[in-house]
Write a protein that holds these residues in place. Structure first.
Motif, short mmCIF file in Angstrom:
data_model
loop_
_atom_site.label_atom_id
_atom_site.label_comp_id
_atom_site.label_asym_id
_atom_site.label_seq_id
_atom_site.Cartn_x
_atom_site.Cartn_y
_atom_site.Cartn_z
N GLU A 43 6.90 9.37 -6.32
CA GLU A 43 5.59 9.70 -6.89
C GLU A 43 5.18 8.69 -7.97
O GLU A 43 4.01 8.33 -8.09
CB GLU A 43 5.56 11.13 -7.42
CG GLU A 43 5.73 12.19 -6.34
CD GLU A 43 4.74 12.04 -5.18
OE1 GLU A 43 3.54 11.82 -5.44
OE2 GLU A 43 5.17 12.15 -4.01
N PHE A 44 6.15 8.23 -8.77
CA PHE A 44 5.86 7.21 -9.78
C PHE A 44 5.45 5.90 -9.11
O PHE A 44 4.55 5.21 -9.57
CB PHE A 44 7.05 6.98 -10.71
CG PHE A 44 7.35 8.14 -11.61
CD1 PHE A 44 6.35 8.80 -12.32
CD2 PHE A 44 8.65 8.58 -11.76
CE1 PHE A 44 6.63 9.87 -13.15
CE2 PHE A 44 8.95 9.65 -12.59
CZ PHE A 44 7.94 10.30 -13.29
N LEU A 45 6.14 5.57 -8.04
CA LEU A 45 5.80 4.36 -7.28
C LEU A 45 4.38 4.47 -6.73
O LEU A 45 3.58 3.53 -6.85
CB LEU A 45 6.80 4.11 -6.17
CG LEU A 45 6.49 2.95 -5.23
CD1 LEU A 45 6.41 1.63 -5.98
CD2 LEU A 45 7.53 2.87 -4.11
N LYS A 46 4.04 5.60 -6.14
CA LYS A 46 2.70 5.80 -5.59
C LYS A 46 1.63 5.66 -6.67
O LYS A 46 0.59 5.03 -6.44
CB LYS A 46 2.59 7.18 -4.93
CG LYS A 46 3.32 7.29 -3.62
CD LYS A 46 3.20 8.69 -3.05
CE LYS A 46 3.95 8.80 -1.73
NZ LYS A 46 3.86 10.16 -1.16
N LYS A 47 1.91 6.21 -7.84
CA LYS A 47 0.97 6.11 -8.96
C LYS A 47 0.76 4.65 -9.36
O LYS A 47 -0.36 4.20 -9.55
CB LYS A 47 1.49 6.92 -10.14
CG LYS A 47 0.58 6.92 -11.33
CD LYS A 47 1.15 7.81 -12.45
CE LYS A 47 0.25 7.76 -13.66
NZ LYS A 47 0.87 7.16 -14.81
N ASP A 48 1.87 3.91 -9.45
CA ASP A 48 1.76 2.50 -9.84
C ASP A 48 1.08 1.65 -8.77
O ASP A 48 0.38 0.70 -9.10
CB ASP A 48 3.14 1.93 -10.17
CG ASP A 48 3.61 2.33 -11.55
OD1 ASP A 48 2.85 3.02 -12.28
OD2 ASP A 48 4.74 1.96 -11.92
N PHE A 101 1.57 -5.22 -6.56
CA PHE A 101 2.76 -5.30 -5.73
C PHE A 101 2.39 -6.07 -4.48
O PHE A 101 1.41 -5.73 -3.81
CB PHE A 101 3.23 -3.90 -5.29
CG PHE A 101 3.84 -3.06 -6.35
CD1 PHE A 101 5.22 -2.90 -6.42
CD2 PHE A 101 3.05 -2.38 -7.27
CE1 PHE A 101 5.79 -2.11 -7.38
CE2 PHE A 101 3.61 -1.58 -8.24
CZ PHE A 101 4.99 -1.45 -8.30
N PHE A 102 3.15 -7.08 -4.17
CA PHE A 102 3.00 -7.79 -2.91
C PHE A 102 4.34 -7.73 -2.20
O PHE A 102 5.40 -7.81 -2.84
CB PHE A 102 2.59 -9.25 -3.14
CG PHE A 102 1.22 -9.40 -3.71
CD1 PHE A 102 0.10 -9.28 -2.90
CD2 PHE A 102 1.04 -9.65 -5.05
CE1 PHE A 102 -1.18 -9.42 -3.42
CE2 PHE A 102 -0.23 -9.79 -5.58
CZ PHE A 102 -1.34 -9.67 -4.77
N ILE A 103 4.29 -7.58 -0.89
CA ILE A 103 5.52 -7.50 -0.11
C ILE A 103 5.58 -8.67 0.87
O ILE A 103 4.55 -9.18 1.30
CB ILE A 103 5.65 -6.16 0.65
CG1 ILE A 103 4.44 -5.94 1.57
CG2 ILE A 103 5.84 -5.01 -0.32
CD1 ILE A 103 4.57 -4.72 2.46
N ALA A 104 6.81 -9.06 1.18
CA ALA A 104 7.06 -10.09 2.19
C ALA A 104 7.59 -9.38 3.43
O ALA A 104 8.51 -8.55 3.33
CB ALA A 104 8.07 -11.10 1.68
N ILE A 105 7.00 -9.70 4.57
CA ILE A 105 7.37 -9.05 5.82
C ILE A 105 7.84 -10.10 6.81
O ILE A 105 7.23 -11.16 6.95
CB ILE A 105 6.18 -8.27 6.41
CG1 ILE A 105 5.74 -7.17 5.42
CG2 ILE A 105 6.53 -7.67 7.76
CD1 ILE A 105 4.50 -6.43 5.86
N THR A 112 0.85 -1.18 0.00
CA THR A 112 0.00 0.00 0.00
C THR A 112 0.89 1.23 0.00
O THR A 112 2.12 1.14 0.09
CB THR A 112 -0.91 0.02 1.25
OG1 THR A 112 -0.07 0.17 2.41
CG2 THR A 112 -1.74 -1.24 1.36
N LEU A 113 0.25 2.39 -0.07
CA LEU A 113 1.01 3.64 -0.06
C LEU A 113 1.86 3.78 1.20
O LEU A 113 2.92 4.40 1.17
CB LEU A 113 0.06 4.83 -0.20
CG LEU A 113 -0.66 4.95 -1.54
CD1 LEU A 113 -1.65 6.10 -1.53
CD2 LEU A 113 0.33 5.10 -2.68
N SER A 114 1.43 3.16 2.28
CA SER A 114 2.21 3.23 3.53
C SER A 114 3.54 2.47 3.43
O SER A 114 4.41 2.64 4.28
CB SER A 114 1.39 2.72 4.71
OG SER A 114 1.15 1.33 4.57
N HIS A 115 3.69 1.64 2.41
CA HIS A 115 4.93 0.87 2.23
C HIS A 115 5.91 1.53 1.27
O HIS A 115 6.96 0.96 0.99
CB HIS A 115 4.60 -0.54 1.72
CG HIS A 115 3.73 -1.32 2.64
ND1 HIS A 115 2.45 -1.67 2.32
CD2 HIS A 115 3.95 -1.79 3.89
CE1 HIS A 115 1.91 -2.33 3.33
NE2 HIS A 115 2.80 -2.41 4.30
#
Length: 157
Positions: free
Chosen positions: A44-49, A57-61, A22-25
């Motif tokens: 900003e490009f990342l936020k747009k995508d 986008f999936f993240i591993a935590i 999410t945007l928080s990441h």
């Protein structure tokens, strides 16, 4: 939180949480740009995508630390694997495979061909992609710059 030498003890792939980014990441994802020169240079490009429904986008935590991610995008009727990356200390634990399988189930990948490109000199990545079912289709000359070719790889539906 930074963990040193995670490979000195065995962490099974099930110990990692995989969630949609999410945007928080954004700040955590931007940190990957230090190791990935082709990654986003502008937040900003990342936020747009991250807000684009044709991209995922999936993240591993692990213990509140983002240790890996995967990103796909849909272009017309094609699916492209843009990135799959796991921090060095967390490699060879099955996390890259788990990220791919998770994204495959959650994003619109079932029954679709998936494409990617990888530098021909990156044999580790080529072997990994082959294990995921990708095969080399052709070589694209100078894709990454002068004398830096890419393998174009495809995973059948």
């Amino acid at each position: 939180m930074e963990i040193k030498n995670a490979n000195s003890f065995k962490i099974g792939p099930s110990k990692f949480d995989i969630i949609p980014a999410t945007l928080s990441h954004c700040e955590s994802l931007m940190e990957f740009g230090k190791d990935l020169p082709s990654f986003y240079s502008n937040i900003e490009f990342l936020k747009k995508d991250l807000s684009d429904p044709l991209k995922c986008f999936f993240i591993a935590i692990y213990k509140d630390l983002v240790v890996g991610f995967i990103s796909f995008f849909k272009l017309y009727d094609e699916i492209h694997l843009a990135y799959i990356y796991v921090k060095k200390d967390f490699r060879n634990m099955g996390l890259g495979t788990r990220l791919f399988k998770f994204a495959y189930e959650k994003f619109f990948l079932k029954g679709k061909e998936i494409w990617l490109e990888v530098e021909t000199s990156n044999t580790t990545a080529c072997l990994f992609y082959t294990k995921l079912g990708f095969r080399i289709v052709y070589r694209r000359k100078n894709y990454y710059g002068e004398n830096k070719d890419a393998w174009i790889m495809k995973r059948e539906a």
